[in-house]
Scaffold this active site. Structure first.
Site, PDB file in Angstrom:
ATOM      1  N   VAL A  33      72.404  34.410  -6.636  1.00 45.32           N
ATOM      2  CA  VAL A  33      71.102  34.248  -7.290  1.00 45.32           C
ATOM      3  C   VAL A  33      71.278  33.976  -8.790  1.00 45.32           C
ATOM      4  CG1 VAL A  33      70.666  36.722  -7.666  1.00 45.32           C
ATOM      5  CG2 VAL A  33      68.749  35.158  -7.343  1.00 45.32           C
ATOM      6  N   ASP A  34      72.311  34.530  -9.369  1.00 45.19           N
ATOM      7  CA  ASP A  34      72.620  34.307 -10.791  1.00 45.19           C
ATOM      8  C   ASP A  34      72.863  32.815 -11.052  1.00 45.19           C
ATOM      9  OD1 ASP A  34      73.295  34.822 -13.419  1.00 45.19           O
ATOM     10  OD2 ASP A  34      75.144  35.935 -12.974  1.00 45.19           O
ATOM     11  N   THR A 118      73.169  43.156  -2.908  1.00 51.26           N
ATOM     12  CA  THR A 118      73.401  43.013  -1.456  1.00 51.26           C
ATOM     13  C   THR A 118      74.144  41.735  -1.070  1.00 51.26           C
ATOM     14  OG1 THR A 118      71.303  41.909  -0.932  1.00 51.26           O
ATOM     15  CG2 THR A 118      71.294  44.323  -0.962  1.00 51.26           C
ATOM     16  N   VAL A 120      77.451  39.424  -2.989  1.00 51.75           N
ATOM     17  CA  VAL A 120      78.898  39.609  -3.202  1.00 51.75           C
ATOM     18  C   VAL A 120      79.245  41.034  -3.656  1.00 51.75           C
ATOM     19  CG1 VAL A 120      79.283  37.163  -3.676  1.00 51.75           C
ATOM     20  CG2 VAL A 120      78.996  38.733  -5.585  1.00 51.75           C
ATOM     21  N   TYR A 121      78.267  41.800  -4.093  1.00 49.32           N
ATOM     22  CA  TYR A 121      78.533  43.204  -4.457  1.00 49.32           C
ATOM     23  C   TYR A 121      78.507  44.159  -3.247  1.00 49.32           C
ATOM     24  CZ  TYR A 121      78.665  42.408  -9.547  1.00 49.32           C
ATOM     25  OH  TYR A 121      79.005  42.018 -10.829  1.00 49.32           O
TER      26      TYR A 121
HETATM   27  N1  AR6 Z   1      66.674  33.515  -4.547  1.00 53.48           N
HETATM   28  C1  AR6 Z   1      66.566  34.780  -4.126  1.00 53.48           C
HETATM   29  N2  AR6 Z   1      67.615  35.504  -3.670  1.00 53.48           N
HETATM   30  C2  AR6 Z   1      68.816  34.878  -3.640  1.00 53.48           C
HETATM   31  C3  AR6 Z   1      69.014  33.552  -4.059  1.00 53.48           C
HETATM   32  C4  AR6 Z   1      67.865  32.845  -4.530  1.00 53.48           C
HETATM   33  N3  AR6 Z   1      67.924  31.595  -4.973  1.00 53.48           N
HETATM   34  N4  AR6 Z   1      70.330  33.245  -3.901  1.00 53.48           N
HETATM   35  C5  AR6 Z   1      70.933  34.329  -3.372  1.00 53.48           C
HETATM   36  N5  AR6 Z   1      70.021  35.315  -3.198  1.00 53.48           N
HETATM   37  P1  AR6 Z   1      74.203  38.001  -5.132  1.00 53.48           P
HETATM   38  P2  AR6 Z   1      74.929  40.670  -6.154  1.00 53.48           P
HETATM   39  C6  AR6 Z   1      70.193  36.682  -2.663  1.00 53.48           C
HETATM   40  O1  AR6 Z   1      75.546  37.800  -4.541  1.00 53.48           O
HETATM   41  O2  AR6 Z   1      75.308  41.121  -4.791  1.00 53.48           O
HETATM   42  C7  AR6 Z   1      76.839  36.840  -8.961  1.00 53.48           C
HETATM   43  O3  AR6 Z   1      77.970  36.001  -8.969  1.00 53.48           O
HETATM   44  C8  AR6 Z   1      71.351  36.944  -1.742  1.00 53.48           C
HETATM   45  O4  AR6 Z   1      71.037  36.532  -0.413  1.00 53.48           O
HETATM   46  O5  AR6 Z   1      73.550  36.861  -5.814  1.00 53.48           O
HETATM   47  O6  AR6 Z   1      74.063  41.556  -6.983  1.00 53.48           O
HETATM   48  C9  AR6 Z   1      76.667  37.578 -10.276  1.00 53.48           C
HETATM   49  O7  AR6 Z   1      77.116  36.831 -11.372  1.00 53.48           O
HETATM   50  C10 AR6 Z   1      71.491  38.456  -1.833  1.00 53.48           C
HETATM   51  O8  AR6 Z   1      70.616  39.095  -0.908  1.00 53.48           O
HETATM   52  O9  AR6 Z   1      74.211  39.237  -6.197  1.00 53.48           O
HETATM   53  C11 AR6 Z   1      77.502  38.804 -10.071  1.00 53.48           C
HETATM   54  O10 AR6 Z   1      78.851  38.576 -10.397  1.00 53.48           O
HETATM   55  C12 AR6 Z   1      70.987  38.769  -3.238  1.00 53.48           C
HETATM   56  O11 AR6 Z   1      70.423  37.561  -3.744  1.00 53.48           O
HETATM   57  C13 AR6 Z   1      77.360  39.096  -8.595  1.00 53.48           C
HETATM   58  O12 AR6 Z   1      77.033  37.842  -7.988  1.00 53.48           O
HETATM   59  C14 AR6 Z   1      72.067  39.242  -4.185  1.00 53.48           C
HETATM   60  O13 AR6 Z   1      73.260  38.521  -3.952  1.00 53.48           O
HETATM   61  C15 AR6 Z   1      76.243  40.062  -8.305  1.00 53.48           C
HETATM   62  O14 AR6 Z   1      76.267  40.390  -6.933  1.00 53.48           O
END
Ligand code: AR6
Length: 167
Positions: A33-34, A118, A120-121
């Site tokens: 999402v970032d 939820t 990559v963390y």
């Molecule tokens: N809109 C809404 N949710 C999303 C989107 C989107 N466009 N894309 C992914 N998700 P994650 P974390 C969901 O891995 O686990 C990054 O590299 C996804 O399905 O994005 O907190 C940061 O820089 C999942 O349910 O974040 C950090 O290094 C949720 O967003 C690391 O990942 C979170 O997945 C943070 O890991």
């Protein structure tokens, strides 16, 4: 009391005062999402993030939204799941509550959250959802702002979990 909504979709498309970013401590972008938020907001977002100089896990920082529909991005850092004995539950709760406090401080009426930690963390989705919903419900019961909180689930599994809990 605030209205709590559930959406299956892409948080970058949300029409709210602030979208929350599940960032890392560097605030310099990443995947998931970032990455999506930085792509949609444009390069000025990274510039502003660089000037902030990072954010500890469980805290939150605010920037402008640039090319997003949302006026602001609230960057928070959820915990990396390391088995559950490393304060993960409290840190995830803090990420939600500190984001809400920042929104309130800026007078924001609406905010959208992704499912922090939820991806990559690897925080277990069921317990992450319970923590998120509980933190938001408690906050909105005690505070006039924000008036509208949206949980934006990107994957069907999280959406089903949230739908079940929210009823
Ligand atoms: N809109 C809404 N949710 C999303 C989107 C989107 N466009 N894309 C992914 N998700 P994650 P974390 C969901 O891995 O686990 C990054 O590299 C996804 O399905 O994005 O907190 C940061 O820089 C999942 O349910 O974040 C950090 O290094 C949720 O967003 C690391 O990942 C979170 O997945 C943070 O890991």
């Amino acid at each position: 009391m605030a209205k709590i909504e559930l959406v299956l979709g892409d948080i970058t498309q949300m029409d709210v005062d602030a979208i929350v970013n599940a960032a890392n401590e560097s605030l310099l972008g990443g995947g998931g999402v970032d990455g999506a938020i930085h792509r949609a907001a444009g390069p000025q977002l990274l510039e502003e993030c660089r000037a902030i100089g990072g954010c500890p896990t469980g805290e939150a920082r605010i920037t402008k939204g640039y090319n997003l529909n949302a006026r602001y991005v609230i960057h928070t850092v959820g915990p990396i799941w390391r088995g559950g004995q490393h304060n993960e539950t409290l840190l995830l709760r803090h990420a939600y509550v500190n984001s809400l406090k920042l929104a309130q401080k800026h007078g924001l009426k609406s905010i959208a959250f992704p499912n922090i930690s939820t991806g990559v963390y690897h925080f277990p989705k069921q317990s992450a959802a319970q923590i998120a919903i509980r933190a938001v419900e408690e906050f909105v019961t005690k505070n006039p702002l924000p008036e509208r909180v949206v949980f934006v689930c990107f994957d069907q599994e999280n959406y089903n979990i949230y739908r079940e809990i929210l009823g």
